[in-house]
Design a protein around this motif. Structure first.
Motif, short mmCIF file in Angstrom:
data_model
loop_
_atom_site.label_atom_id
_atom_site.label_comp_id
_atom_site.label_asym_id
_atom_site.label_seq_id
_atom_site.Cartn_x
_atom_site.Cartn_y
_atom_site.Cartn_z
N LYS A 201 0.82 -1.21 0.00
CA LYS A 201 0.00 0.00 0.00
C LYS A 201 0.86 1.26 0.00
CE LYS A 201 -3.81 -2.35 2.24
NZ LYS A 201 -4.94 -2.32 3.15
N LEU A 202 0.55 2.14 -0.95
CA LEU A 202 1.21 3.45 -0.97
C LEU A 202 0.34 4.36 -0.11
CD1 LEU A 202 2.41 5.30 -4.21
CD2 LEU A 202 1.96 6.36 -2.02
N MET A 203 0.92 4.81 1.01
CA MET A 203 0.14 5.57 1.98
C MET A 203 0.69 6.99 2.13
SD MET A 203 -0.48 2.42 4.65
CE MET A 203 -1.86 3.14 5.53
N VAL A 204 -0.22 7.94 2.22
CA VAL A 204 0.18 9.36 2.25
C VAL A 204 -0.53 10.10 3.38
CG1 VAL A 204 -0.04 11.54 0.98
CG2 VAL A 204 0.74 9.50 -0.22
N LYS A 205 0.20 10.99 4.02
CA LYS A 205 -0.40 11.87 5.03
C LYS A 205 -0.12 13.32 4.65
CE LYS A 205 0.02 13.05 9.96
NZ LYS A 205 -1.38 13.02 10.38
N ILE A 206 -1.14 14.12 4.72
CA ILE A 206 -0.95 15.56 4.52
C ILE A 206 -0.61 16.15 5.88
CG2 ILE A 206 -2.05 17.72 3.80
CD1 ILE A 206 -3.83 16.03 1.93
N LEU A 207 0.54 16.82 5.96
CA LEU A 207 0.99 17.37 7.25
C LEU A 207 0.47 18.80 7.39
CD1 LEU A 207 4.68 16.17 6.85
CD2 LEU A 207 2.92 15.05 8.22
#
Ligand code: ACO
Length: 208
Positions: A201-207
């Motif tokens: 899984k390519l996982m992203v968080k917007i900081l």
């Protein structure tokens, strides 16, 4: 237990920790039989040292100052796709190459810098906890600290290519979203991790 930045003088210890706890144990490494526990792998070691050189990694040490876990964090830059493709072509170990080809493939599915309009992304690249410390929240602590490092360095986006169920659980807890995934049932059997791992899984968080 304390979480600290990784100083240069401890790179050898970090590598020894990774050889014992990550090189053989990470789900894709294990699936292909990349190396035995404690064994070195030149190309993976090079990848780890290049990531440490970004100076954004952290480690947890126990009361005896022994390394219990590490998060090796690096930078993904806009427009480095061709360079990554060239590096992939140059890899010599076919097992390592098949893992990197899969990571390259999932990142091809989504151009993250372009999608979020940023030039650089903070990547949690290698998350590793000593076998004797697992299941006690250390990975959570490493990701929490890595988020802090990313924010203090001004990054707006953080990502991880999470290969196993347990790391995925941690990233989900810190509000990462799954941007895209490759089910392991679609991956050739020689590269397919067993249960409970279901997908890369390519996982992203917007900081913020
Ligand atoms: N069985 C069942 N659940 C488990 C297990 C286990 N063996 N280990 C961890 N979990 C669960 C925990 O219960 C927790 O879930 P919850 O929040 O629902 O309770 C979650 O996984 C995370 O637990 P932590 O204790 O924070 O994780 P831990 O410190 O054990 O570290 C890690 C997890 C880093 C994946 C460790 O197992 C490890 O080093 N594995 C080998 C290397 C690896 O696979 N790294 C991740 C690859 S992806 C990447 O690096 C970006």
């Amino acid at each position: 237990l304390r979480c600290l930045p990784v100083p240069k003088r401890r790179y050898d210890e970090v590598m020894a920790h990774l050889r014992l706890n990550f090189f053989a144990d990470e789900p894709l490494n294990r699936a292909v039989g990349l190396c035995k526990r404690g064994e070195n792998h030149l190309e993976l070691e090079k990848h780890c040292l290049a990531t440490l050189a970004s100076r954004m990694s952290c480690m947890i040490v126990d009361e005896n100052d022994k390394i219990a876990g590490t998060a090796l964090n690096g930078i993904v830059k806009r427009g480095e796709r061709d360079e990554n493709e060239r590096r992939l072509a140059e890899l010599r170990d076919p097992k390592f190459k098949s893992i990197f080809a899969l990571l390259f493939k999932i990142n091809e599915k989504c151009d993250i810098p372009n999608k979020y309009g940023v030039d650089e992304i903070f990547e949690c690249r290698i998350l590793s906890v000593d076998e004797s410390f697992r299941g006690r929240g250390l990975a959570n602590l490493l990701v929490e600290n890595s988020i802090r490092i990313a924010k203090s360095n001004g990054f707006k986006i953080m990502k991880a290519d999470a290969t196993g169920l347990f790391s995925q659980k941690v990233f989900l807890k810190y509000d990462f979203n799954v941007i895209t995934e490759i089910p392991y049932s679609d991956v050739e059997p020689s590269l397919r991790p067993g249960p409970p791992h279901k997908a890369l899984k390519l996982m992203v968080k917007i900081l913020n």
